[in-house]
Every structure is written in C-alpha cells, then in structure tokens.
Design a protein around this motif. Structure first.
Motif, PDB file in Angstrom:
ATOM      1  N   VAL A  26       2.524   8.924  14.900  1.00  0.00           N
ATOM      2  CA  VAL A  26       1.949   8.235  13.736  1.00  0.00           C
ATOM      3  C   VAL A  26       3.051   7.549  12.934  1.00  0.00           C
ATOM      4  CG1 VAL A  26       0.822   8.634  11.513  1.00  0.00           C
ATOM      5  CG2 VAL A  26      -0.113   9.668  13.580  1.00  0.00           C
ATOM      6  N   TRP A  27       4.131   8.261  12.645  1.00  0.00           N
ATOM      7  CA  TRP A  27       5.207   7.685  11.842  1.00  0.00           C
ATOM      8  C   TRP A  27       5.941   6.574  12.578  1.00  0.00           C
ATOM      9  CZ3 TRP A  27       6.104   7.594   6.882  1.00  0.00           C
ATOM     10  CH2 TRP A  27       5.509   8.557   6.086  1.00  0.00           C
ATOM     11  N   ALA A  28       6.157   6.718  13.870  1.00  0.00           N
ATOM     12  CA  ALA A  28       6.852   5.678  14.630  1.00  0.00           C
ATOM     13  C   ALA A  28       5.988   4.422  14.740  1.00  0.00           C
ATOM     14  CB  ALA A  28       7.226   6.195  16.012  1.00  0.00           C
ATOM     15  N   ALA A  29       4.687   4.594  14.955  1.00  0.00           N
ATOM     16  CA  ALA A  29       3.798   3.429  15.011  1.00  0.00           C
ATOM     17  C   ALA A  29       3.712   2.740  13.654  1.00  0.00           C
ATOM     18  CB  ALA A  29       2.409   3.859  15.481  1.00  0.00           C
ATOM     19  N   ALA A  30       3.655   3.531  12.587  1.00  0.00           N
ATOM     20  CA  ALA A  30       3.630   2.940  11.242  1.00  0.00           C
ATOM     21  C   ALA A  30       4.944   2.218  10.949  1.00  0.00           C
ATOM     22  CB  ALA A  30       3.371   4.027  10.201  1.00  0.00           C
ATOM     23  N   GLY A  31       6.050   2.799  11.366  1.00  0.00           N
ATOM     24  CA  GLY A  31       7.341   2.149  11.178  1.00  0.00           C
ATOM     25  C   GLY A  31       7.450   0.853  11.962  1.00  0.00           C
ATOM     26  N   ALA A  32       6.945   0.862  13.200  1.00  0.00           N
ATOM     27  CA  ALA A  32       6.971  -0.360  14.009  1.00  0.00           C
ATOM     28  C   ALA A  32       6.139  -1.457  13.360  1.00  0.00           C
ATOM     29  CB  ALA A  32       6.464  -0.066  15.418  1.00  0.00           C
ATOM     30  N   ALA A  33       4.972  -1.085  12.843  1.00  0.00           N
ATOM     31  CA  ALA A  33       4.122  -2.077  12.179  1.00  0.00           C
ATOM     32  C   ALA A  33       4.768  -2.588  10.897  1.00  0.00           C
ATOM     33  CB  ALA A  33       2.754  -1.472  11.890  1.00  0.00           C
ATOM     34  N   ALA A  34       5.334  -1.692  10.106  1.00  0.00           N
ATOM     35  CA  ALA A  34       5.944  -2.087   8.833  1.00  0.00           C
ATOM     36  C   ALA A  34       7.173  -2.972   9.068  1.00  0.00           C
ATOM     37  CB  ALA A  34       6.333  -0.845   8.036  1.00  0.00           C
ATOM     38  N   PHE A  35       8.023  -2.604  10.011  1.00  0.00           N
ATOM     39  CA  PHE A  35       9.213  -3.419  10.282  1.00  0.00           C
ATOM     40  C   PHE A  35       8.834  -4.750  10.912  1.00  0.00           C
ATOM     41  CE2 PHE A  35      11.770   0.609  10.154  1.00  0.00           C
ATOM     42  CZ  PHE A  35      12.562   0.230   9.084  1.00  0.00           C
ATOM     43  N   SER A  36       7.761  -4.769  11.680  1.00  0.00           N
ATOM     44  CA  SER A  36       7.299  -6.025  12.258  1.00  0.00           C
ATOM     45  C   SER A  36       6.812  -6.973  11.169  1.00  0.00           C
ATOM     46  CB  SER A  36       6.188  -5.754  13.266  1.00  0.00           C
ATOM     47  OG  SER A  36       5.721  -6.960  13.800  1.00  0.00           O
ATOM     48  N   LEU A  37       6.071  -6.436  10.209  1.00  0.00           N
ATOM     49  CA  LEU A  37       5.585  -7.253   9.095  1.00  0.00           C
ATOM     50  C   LEU A  37       6.716  -7.691   8.167  1.00  0.00           C
ATOM     51  CD1 LEU A  37       2.300  -5.356   8.174  1.00  0.00           C
ATOM     52  CD2 LEU A  37       2.519  -7.559   9.344  1.00  0.00           C
ATOM     53  N   ALA A  38       7.771  -6.888   8.089  1.00  0.00           N
ATOM     54  CA  ALA A  38       8.902  -7.204   7.223  1.00  0.00           C
ATOM     55  C   ALA A  38       9.883  -8.174   7.891  1.00  0.00           C
ATOM     56  CB  ALA A  38       9.628  -5.928   6.821  1.00  0.00           C
ATOM     57  N   GLY A  39       9.649  -8.520   9.144  1.00  0.00           N
ATOM     58  CA  GLY A  39      10.520  -9.464   9.829  1.00  0.00           C
ATOM     59  C   GLY A  39      11.798  -8.850  10.360  1.00  0.00           C
ATOM     60  N   ARG A  40      11.755  -7.583  10.710  1.00  0.00           N
ATOM     61  CA  ARG A  40      12.915  -6.885  11.291  1.00  0.00           C
ATOM     62  C   ARG A  40      12.591  -6.517  12.740  1.00  0.00           C
ATOM     63  NH1 ARG A  40      17.578  -6.206   8.223  1.00  0.00           N
ATOM     64  NH2 ARG A  40      17.046  -5.885   6.048  1.00  0.00           N
ATOM     65  N   PRO A  41      12.762  -7.444  13.677  1.00  0.00           N
ATOM     66  CA  PRO A  41      12.349  -7.173  15.064  1.00  0.00           C
ATOM     67  C   PRO A  41      13.152  -6.066  15.745  1.00  0.00           C
ATOM     68  CG  PRO A  41      13.525  -9.258  14.940  1.00  0.00           C
ATOM     69  CD  PRO A  41      13.321  -8.779  13.530  1.00  0.00           C
ATOM     70  N   GLY A  42      14.410  -5.917  15.413  1.00  0.00           N
ATOM     71  CA  GLY A  42      15.214  -4.859  16.038  1.00  0.00           C
ATOM     72  C   GLY A  42      14.721  -3.482  15.661  1.00  0.00           C
ATOM     73  N   TRP A  43      14.490  -3.264  14.375  1.00  0.00           N
ATOM     74  CA  TRP A  43      13.978  -1.972  13.915  1.00  0.00           C
ATOM     75  C   TRP A  43      12.550  -1.745  14.412  1.00  0.00           C
ATOM     76  CZ3 TRP A  43      16.774   1.843  12.233  1.00  0.00           C
ATOM     77  CH2 TRP A  43      18.015   1.585  11.660  1.00  0.00           C
ATOM     78  N   ALA A  44      11.773  -2.819  14.484  1.00  0.00           N
ATOM     79  CA  ALA A  44      10.407  -2.680  14.994  1.00  0.00           C
ATOM     80  C   ALA A  44      10.421  -2.252  16.457  1.00  0.00           C
ATOM     81  CB  ALA A  44       9.645  -3.991  14.822  1.00  0.00           C
ATOM     82  N   ALA A  45      11.336  -2.824  17.235  1.00  0.00           N
ATOM     83  CA  ALA A  45      11.438  -2.450  18.647  1.00  0.00           C
ATOM     84  C   ALA A  45      11.912  -1.010  18.801  1.00  0.00           C
ATOM     85  CB  ALA A  45      12.385  -3.403  19.370  1.00  0.00           C
ATOM     86  N   ALA A  46      12.840  -0.599  17.945  1.00  0.00           N
ATOM     87  CA  ALA A  46      13.313   0.793  18.006  1.00  0.00           C
ATOM     88  C   ALA A  46      12.185   1.768  17.682  1.00  0.00           C
ATOM     89  CB  ALA A  46      14.476   0.992  17.041  1.00  0.00           C
ATOM     90  N   CYS A  47      11.416   1.453  16.651  1.00  0.00           N
ATOM     91  CA  CYS A  47      10.288   2.328  16.290  1.00  0.00           C
ATOM     92  C   CYS A  47       9.207   2.302  17.367  1.00  0.00           C
ATOM     93  CB  CYS A  47       9.712   1.908  14.941  1.00  0.00           C
ATOM     94  SG  CYS A  47      10.744   2.382  13.551  1.00  0.00           S
ATOM     95  N   ALA A  48       8.984   1.131  17.970  1.00  0.00           N
ATOM     96  CA  ALA A  48       7.983   1.044  19.044  1.00  0.00           C
ATOM     97  C   ALA A  48       8.425   1.869  20.252  1.00  0.00           C
ATOM     98  CB  ALA A  48       7.762  -0.408  19.434  1.00  0.00           C
ATOM     99  N   GLY A  49       9.711   1.828  20.570  1.00  0.00           N
ATOM    100  CA  GLY A  49      10.224   2.653  21.672  1.00  0.00           C
ATOM    101  C   GLY A  49      10.066   4.133  21.384  1.00  0.00           C
ATOM    102  N   LEU A  50      10.329   4.510  20.144  1.00  0.00           N
ATOM    103  CA  LEU A  50      10.144   5.907  19.740  1.00  0.00           C
ATOM    104  C   LEU A  50       8.669   6.304  19.803  1.00  0.00           C
ATOM    105  CD1 LEU A  50      11.779   8.319  18.768  1.00  0.00           C
ATOM    106  CD2 LEU A  50      11.388   7.550  16.437  1.00  0.00           C
ATOM    107  N   ALA A  51       7.788   5.377  19.451  1.00  0.00           N
ATOM    108  CA  ALA A  51       6.352   5.650  19.528  1.00  0.00           C
ATOM    109  C   ALA A  51       5.912   5.849  20.976  1.00  0.00           C
ATOM    110  CB  ALA A  51       5.561   4.517  18.877  1.00  0.00           C
ATOM    111  N   VAL A  52       6.464   5.051  21.876  1.00  0.00           N
ATOM    112  CA  VAL A  52       6.135   5.208  23.305  1.00  0.00           C
ATOM    113  C   VAL A  52       6.629   6.566  23.801  1.00  0.00           C
ATOM    114  CG1 VAL A  52       6.681   4.344  25.620  1.00  0.00           C
ATOM    115  CG2 VAL A  52       6.026   2.754  23.814  1.00  0.00           C
TER     116      VAL A  52
END
Length: 86
Positions: A26-52
């Motif tokens: 839940v937290w990794a998916a929320a982080g990926a979504a939040a960083f994606s909306l904030a325009g931080r693709p690197g952090w979004a990818a890291a959170c998405a990898g953690l979510a996977v």
C-alpha cells in the motif's frame, strides 16, 4: 534423540509477513503514485519496483498459507538416522 530445545508450540510467522507485505504494498504504491504526480520519475520507479517486490512476497505468503501445515515429526522421531553400531 531430540535436543529438547525445539519449541513445542511453534507458530508460523506467515500472518505477520502477510500484513507487513500488504502494508508495504500500500505504501509503495501510494509513493509511486505521489512521486509520479509530483514529476519525480526516478523516485516513482523506485517505489513501483518496491511495490512489485511487495506484491510478489504477498503472493508467496498467500500460497504458503493456502498450502496449510506440513508434516512435522513427533518427539519420538529422531531428526537424523541413528548411528549404527558395528
């Protein structure tokens, strides 16, 4: 034959691992979504990898829970083959 230090009422940590994996997912998916909306693709990818990773762990835990308990030998069954006397 047994050493006597085995826990008699050992419990599996699978339920705790299930809830921790779900919490991490839940937290990794929320982080990926939040960083994606904030325009931080690197952090979004890291959170998405953690979510996977958390989702895979969750799938493994659910599979192990559904398998149920496995055979555990009783106290009269030695943990190894006794030595043979010659």
């Amino acid at each position: 034959m047994r050493t006597g230090n085995e826990p008699l009422t050992a419990r599996s940590p699978l339920r705790l691992r299930f809830w921790l994996s779900l919490w991490g997912l839940v937290w990794a998916a929320a982080g990926a979504a939040a960083f994606s909306l904030a325009g931080r693709p690197g952090w979004a990818a890291a959170c998405a990898g953690l979510a996977v990773l958390a989702a895979v762990d969750l799938a493994v835990v659910v599979r192990h829970i559904h398998q149920g308990p496995h055979y555990q030998p009783g106290p009269d069954v030695p943990p190894y083959e006794p030595p043979r006397h010659r």
